[in-house]
Motif scaffolding. Structure first.
Motif, PDB file in Angstrom:
ATOM      1  N   TYR A 172      15.261 -20.492 -21.111  1.00 47.78           N
ATOM      2  CA  TYR A 172      14.781 -21.491 -20.194  1.00 47.78           C
ATOM      3  C   TYR A 172      13.337 -20.740 -19.427  1.00 47.78           C
ATOM      4  N   VAL A 173      13.489 -19.561 -19.057  1.00 49.29           N
ATOM      5  CA  VAL A 173      12.582 -18.800 -18.189  1.00 49.29           C
ATOM      6  C   VAL A 173      11.397 -18.435 -19.151  1.00 49.29           C
ATOM      7  N   LEU A 174      11.973 -17.984 -20.374  1.00 48.33           N
ATOM      8  CA  LEU A 174      10.925 -17.734 -21.430  1.00 48.33           C
ATOM      9  C   LEU A 174       9.981 -18.672 -21.842  1.00 48.33           C
ATOM     10  N   LEU A 175      10.287 -19.766 -21.955  1.00 43.08           N
ATOM     11  CA  LEU A 175       9.502 -20.890 -22.222  1.00 43.08           C
ATOM     12  C   LEU A 175       8.456 -21.302 -21.145  1.00 43.08           C
ATOM     13  N   THR A 176       9.099 -21.429 -20.096  1.00 49.05           N
ATOM     14  CA  THR A 176       7.988 -21.835 -19.040  1.00 49.05           C
ATOM     15  C   THR A 176       7.125 -20.869 -18.516  1.00 49.05           C
ATOM     16  N   VAL A 177       7.563 -19.633 -18.640  1.00 46.91           N
ATOM     17  CA  VAL A 177       6.665 -18.652 -18.276  1.00 46.91           C
ATOM     18  C   VAL A 177       5.382 -18.397 -19.399  1.00 46.91           C
ATOM     19  N   ARG A 178       6.156 -18.513 -20.536  1.00 43.39           N
ATOM     20  CA  ARG A 178       5.212 -18.646 -21.659  1.00 43.39           C
ATOM     21  C   ARG A 178       4.049 -19.619 -21.819  1.00 43.39           C
ATOM     22  N   ALA A 179       4.290 -20.854 -21.217  1.00 41.69           N
ATOM     23  CA  ALA A 179       3.402 -21.892 -21.280  1.00 41.69           C
ATOM     24  C   ALA A 179       2.405 -21.557 -20.109  1.00 41.69           C
ATOM     25  N   ALA A 180       2.909 -21.032 -19.045  1.00 42.43           N
ATOM     26  CA  ALA A 180       2.054 -20.591 -17.876  1.00 42.43           C
ATOM     27  C   ALA A 180       0.977 -19.595 -18.082  1.00 42.43           C
ATOM     28  N   ILE A 181       1.357 -18.497 -19.082  1.00 44.33           N
ATOM     29  CA  ILE A 181       0.400 -17.536 -19.416  1.00 44.33           C
ATOM     30  C   ILE A 181      -0.470 -18.033 -20.351  1.00 44.33           C
ATOM     31  N   ARG A 182      -0.225 -19.022 -21.179  1.00 45.70           N
ATOM     32  CA  ARG A 182      -0.992 -19.797 -22.105  1.00 45.70           C
ATOM     33  C   ARG A 182      -1.985 -20.442 -21.383  1.00 45.70           C
ATOM     34  N   THR A 194     -14.074  -6.528 -13.195  1.00 45.00           N
ATOM     35  CA  THR A 194     -15.505  -6.362 -12.827  1.00 45.00           C
ATOM     36  C   THR A 194     -15.502  -6.012 -11.422  1.00 45.00           C
ATOM     37  N   LEU A 195     -14.593  -6.384 -10.580  1.00 45.53           N
ATOM     38  CA  LEU A 195     -14.298  -6.183  -9.244  1.00 45.53           C
ATOM     39  C   LEU A 195     -13.814  -4.709  -9.143  1.00 45.53           C
ATOM     40  N   GLY A 196     -13.399  -3.942 -10.126  1.00 38.82           N
ATOM     41  CA  GLY A 196     -13.150  -2.422  -9.688  1.00 38.82           C
ATOM     42  C   GLY A 196     -11.560  -2.162  -9.927  1.00 38.82           C
ATOM     43  N   ARG A 197     -10.877  -3.347 -10.327  1.00 35.12           N
ATOM     44  CA  ARG A 197      -9.436  -3.149 -10.392  1.00 35.12           C
ATOM     45  C   ARG A 197      -9.068  -2.746 -11.931  1.00 35.12           C
ATOM     46  N   GLY A 198      -8.113  -2.000 -12.012  1.00 35.93           N
ATOM     47  CA  GLY A 198      -7.413  -1.464 -13.209  1.00 35.93           C
ATOM     48  C   GLY A 198      -6.722  -2.695 -13.961  1.00 35.93           C
ATOM     49  N   ARG A 199      -6.149  -2.298 -15.051  1.00 36.00           N
ATOM     50  CA  ARG A 199      -5.404  -3.186 -15.908  1.00 36.00           C
ATOM     51  C   ARG A 199      -4.042  -3.478 -15.160  1.00 36.00           C
ATOM     52  N   TRP A 200      -3.353  -2.512 -14.763  1.00 33.81           N
ATOM     53  CA  TRP A 200      -2.057  -2.704 -13.964  1.00 33.81           C
ATOM     54  C   TRP A 200      -2.261  -3.317 -12.812  1.00 33.81           C
ATOM     55  N   SER A 201      -3.392  -2.901 -11.825  1.00 31.47           N
ATOM     56  CA  SER A 201      -3.481  -3.575 -10.596  1.00 31.47           C
ATOM     57  C   SER A 201      -3.914  -5.111 -11.053  1.00 31.47           C
ATOM     58  N   THR A 202      -4.790  -5.406 -11.971  1.00 34.15           N
ATOM     59  CA  THR A 202      -5.074  -6.724 -12.246  1.00 34.15           C
ATOM     60  C   THR A 202      -3.745  -7.675 -12.381  1.00 34.15           C
ATOM     61  N   VAL A 207      -2.325 -11.599 -12.086  1.00 37.44           N
ATOM     62  CA  VAL A 207      -1.522 -12.353 -13.242  1.00 37.44           C
ATOM     63  C   VAL A 207      -0.318 -12.765 -12.575  1.00 37.44           C
ATOM     64  N   ILE A 208       0.500 -11.802 -12.026  1.00 39.38           N
ATOM     65  CA  ILE A 208       1.744 -12.310 -11.457  1.00 39.38           C
ATOM     66  C   ILE A 208       1.882 -13.470 -10.457  1.00 39.38           C
TER      67      ILE A 208
END
Lengths: 546, 356
Positions: A172-182, A194-202, A207-208
């Motif tokens: 249930y969580v997987l499907l809703t979150v996956r839809a949001a990621i897409r 481009t504003l200077g944030r690394g991958r993890w910080s971004t 994203v989160i």
């Protein structure tokens, strides 16, 4: 021009037209409203009767029961289970959603489908599989016995319920979150970089926060499911609300107690549901772009590629391979031991008949409500629709219990007949049919109905010639969905099916309770196959969108 | 239905038997919630003529059309078609019994029926024959397309299917709601001409809604200009253009210079010099000067501020005193930005409105 002086022709036409219109409006508009109100009344019946039944105890006694140490214990255990299952589901599903959409995970497309599949296994079938594997007299115990192992870690109780519910509800969580990621707009992440944030910080700062509404929505689905689940907790003997209600009803003479417990559970469910409402509203602020035209960039997992693959495999093993293997093993053992397969055909027949009746009745009940809400609107429509969505928040065991009371006391002629079971299905699954029919009605251009009227078709003819044919896919989809959900339904079927009318679901439950694992195997397998049909549709649709 | 000689490759000319009915709307009022959408509308459409309801969005023109169709029920007023009362005190004829044909803005073709199914929908079962349906399709130049699904047709073809469907049951009145707004510009003019020809040949009473002044003028025998839930003026296009009832109508139906002036008898003194006016008076007035009624000449008193060349004509924005006027000439530009010019009025006596 004296156009308004009614000439004879005009009288001939307008006169009867006036009468006909009066008759017709008296027949159609209130007919729709009336049937809507009737359906709403049916939907409200279980909760209403539960209130009536509890009130017989007197307010003082009700409060006493509701605040007793036993109730508090139940609340604590049920809440603990719901929170634990939700937390572990999120812990599994959120990273899983990310790596199956945005990374170079080996066999990524396979995992997109495979990780959603556990949803096709009803929790009581999953419980049966784990009990059949790890429980006393289970497969593992049998294997280990020659080595002198006579007790395995306990599968019954909190740990078992936690494990099983997590494994079969995390999608249930997987499907809703996956839809949001897409739906995420990759240019936001690029802007952050481009504003200077690394991958993890971004990931953390961009994203989160965008995924939070979907995580909340999925979590609430899991929590609601856990609260109302009867199969897993009763089979794994964890004393949560639904099991306590059932035991109270079965074992004791004071059935009003069960009614009060049911009310407390409904109250808890409503609290969680209102949380869902809030989350959905705040999700509006996080409105996501419809997605960039460019596909999102693939994040390389690097040296984590194969460990991630291993973790996915372990999850698949636990949530799909083991349960299916256990069921098949018991099926083969049963066949060897001469377990009669004929019984299964009777069970399939019983399940099909009960579910077909449930699906038909639910669709018939949902139709006027859907038409009322989509085309008429107004306070009556809103009220009727609201009442029908209530089934969404009522645990099956509570609806069943109330209808048992109602049947035994008020309509003894209907008690122990299929009518009561069908009614329970209607109350519980009305929202599903309503959702599907509503969606298909909303897709019909109202101008098309007006065009039909302009071409001489009255309201009834327009319904028959235009609205029904256009809404047919939605009606069929809604009916099919309800049908399959009825097949899987356990608590209401257990309580309301006429005596001597076993179905696939009740057979799995009964046989497992008595540790006749082989006897439960065939119906369990049938249920898994049936449930995978709508899952397959869901996954295919998800893939189409990606 | 009889089939005559085809006039062009697209439209055969089978003459549908219609006796165009008179439409009579009186004092129609309609409120949505607390908003007055129609405030006592009177509309008269003579048999066999076409009236355009023209107005900006939200003026109530579509609501008026839907009220005639029976899709909205007015709060007050009467509606009669062909002498039959449809709406009035204790009279209400539902849309399916009005015998009025309607073409919707988005055409509203039934997506579950093929073209023939759409066209035959309004015919009684006995008359729902292939021949009858084919005749209606040929009327709009779509013969032989009956088995196609509506979704596979082009916009122009869908529009014609909608027209054939509305005409097949032989209504006495045809209503069109923004009939060409869903077509792209190139197609619009062509389809408009075809529909125009068909309506004229059929002689069916037609009311159509548009916000496009050109469309209203081209198709309408009369144009009813609506604003704020009322019909401000109903007249032939030529009358409307020549003598708009209010300054607002004057601007809405074409380019208009509304310049301040002071009337003395039959002449008004304006920034572009003395202009003869139609209705003698005295005191401050607003004078309507159409851009094509003004002439430019090298001279003094005014300056060219902007030149817009449209191909078939040129428009100059000219400042005279404190007023900027548009001047339209039929030739390529002869003046440039910054040129000193004089402006003079060369039309018939102008329409003037009391200033204020």
């Amino acid at each position: 021009m004296e156009t308004l002086t009614p000439d004879p022709r005009a009288v001939g036409r307008a006169g009867p037209a006036r009468l006909g219109q009066a008759l017709r409006s008296a027949r159609t508009v209130p007919l729709l409203g009336l049937s809507g109100v009737l359906v709403a009344a049916l939907a409200l019946l279980p909760l209403g009767y539960l209130l009536v039944r509890s009130s017989e105890l007197g307010l003082e006694r009700v409060l006493e029961v509701a605040t007793s140490a036993r109730t508090r214990g139940l609340l604590w255990r049920t809440g603990l289970l719901a929170v634990s299952v939700t937390a572990t589901s999120c812990a599994i599903a959120v990273p899983l959603a990310w790596i199956t959409v945005r990374t170079d995970l080996p066999l990524r497309r396979f995992w997109v489908v495979a990780t959603a599949l556990p949803l096709a296994i009803p929790t009581y079938v999953g419980s049966y599989a784990f009990i059949g594997a790890l429980g006393p007299r289970g497969i593992l115990q049998g294997w280990l016995e020659p080595f002198g192992v006579d007790a395995l870690p306990e599968i019954y109780g909190f740990r078992g319920a936690w494990l099983v519910l997590t494994l079969f509800t995390y999608p249930y969580v997987l499907l809703t979150v996956r839809a949001a990621i897409r739906r995420l707009d990759p240019s936001l992440e690029e802007a952050s970089r481009t504003l200077g944030r690394g991958r993890w910080s971004t990931f953390r700062r961009v994203v989160i926060p965008q995924l939070r509404p979907s995580i909340t929505a999925g979590s609430l689905l899991v929590a609601l499911y856990t609260l109302s689940d009867f199969g897993a907790v009763s089979m794994l003997r964890f004393d949560s609300f639904t099991r306590a209600i059932f035991v109270q009803y079965r074992a004791s003479l004071d059935r009003s107690m069960a009614a009060v417990l049911g009310l407390v559970l409904v109250a808890v469910t409503l609290v969680v549901l209102s949380g869902e409402g809030l989350a959905r509203r705040s999700a509006g602020y996080h409105r996501l772009h419809s997605g960039g035209a460019r596909p999102a960039p693939v994040t390389p997992l690097g040296r984590w590629r194969w460990p991630a693959f291993a973790l996915c495999s372990a999850l698949l093993l636990l949530s799909l391979v083991v349960p299916l293997a256990v069921i098949v093993t018991w099926l083969l053992r049963g066949l060897e031991a001469g377990e009669p397969l004929r019984l299964t055909t009777t069970l399939v027949g019983n399940s099909l008949r009960a579910s077909a009746a449930g699906a038909l009745a639910t669709v018939v009940a949902a139709w006027p409500v859907a038409v009322l809400s989509v085309r008429r609107g107004g306070w009556l429509a809103r009220l009727v629709e609201g009442a029908c969505w209530l089934g969404h928040s009522l645990p099956g065991v509570v609806v069943a219990l109330s209808l048992v009371f109602f049947g035994a006391r008020v309509v003894p002629d209907l008690y122990q007949t299929h009518w009561m079971l069908t009614l329970a299905y209607v109350v519980l699954f009305l929202p599903q049919a309503l959702g599907a029919i509503r969606t298909s009605l909303l897709q019909i251009n109202p101008r098309v109905e007006e065009a039909s009227r302009m071409l001489g078709a009255g309201t009834v003819a327009t319904m028959r010639r235009v609205v029904l044919p256009l809404a047919r896919p939605g009606v069929l989809a809604g009916g099919a969905l309800v049908f399959l959900t009825c097949m899987k339904e356990l608590p209401a079927t257990l309580l309301l099916a006429p005596t001597g009318y076993p179905t696939l679901a009740t057979q799995v439950w009964n046989a497992t309770s008595e540790a006749f694992f082989a006897r439960a195997a065939a119906p369990a397998l049938a249920l898994v196959l049936l449930s995978s049909l709508p899952m397959a549709l869901l996954v295919l649709r998800e893939r189409d969108r990606s | 239905m009889t089939v005559g000689t085809p006039v062009d490759d697209r439209y055969a000319r089978p003459v549908l038997r219609v006796d165009g009915g008179v439409i009579d709307v009186r004092g129609v009022e309609k409120r949505f919630g607390r908003q007055d959408v129609l405030r006592g509308v009177d509309l008269h459409v003579a048999p066999g003529t076409t009236v355009a309801l023209l107005g900006p969005s939200g003026c109530g023109k579509t609501t008026l059309l839907r009220t005639i169709a029976g899709l909205e029920r007015p709060d007050a007023g009467t509606i009669a078609v062909g002498g039959t009362a449809l709406v009035g005190p204790r009279v209400w004829v539902p849309p399916e019994r009005r015998r009025i044909g309607m073409v919707f803005q988005d055409w509203a073709l039934f997506p579950h029926l093929d073209v023939a199914g759409n066209v035959g929908y309004g015919l009684p079962r006995r008359e729902r024959t292939a021949a009858r349906i084919e005749a209606a399709l040929e009327l709009v130049g779509l013969g032989g397309l009956g088995r196609r699904a509506p979704g596979t047709l082009s916009g122009g073809q869908q529009q014609r299917v909608a027209l054939a469907r509305a005409l097949a049951p032989q209504p006495s009145v045809l209503l069109l709601d923004e009939p060409f707004s869903n077509l792209d510009t190139a197609l619009r003019v062509q389809v408009r001409t075809e529909v125009h020809r068909l309506l004229v040949e059929l002689g069916i009473t037609t009311v159509f809604v548009t916000h496009d002044q050109e469309e209203a003028f081209v198709l309408g025998d009369e144009v009813a200009v609506m604003s704020g839930g009322e019909i401000v003026q109903q007249a032939t296009p030529a009358e409307l253009y020549d003598a708009p009832a209010t300054p607002w109508v004057a601007e809405f139906v074409g380019g208009a210079n509304l310049v301040p002036g002071r009337a003395t008898g039959a002449v008004a003194d304006t920034p572009v010099g003395p202009v003869p006016v139609r209705h003698p008076g005295s005191g401050p007035v607003t004078v309507l000067l159409r851009p094509e009624q003004l002439r430019l000449r090298a001279g003094t008193g005014a300056v060219v501020e902007l030149v817009e060349f449209y191909g078939h004509d040129t428009v100059y924005l000219v400042r005279a005193a404190d007023t900027v006027v548009r001047v339209r000439t039929s030739a390529a530009p002869t003046f440039q930005r910054g040129d000193a010019v004089s402006v003079e009025y060369a039309g018939a006596p102008a329409v003037s409105y009391p200033a204020g």
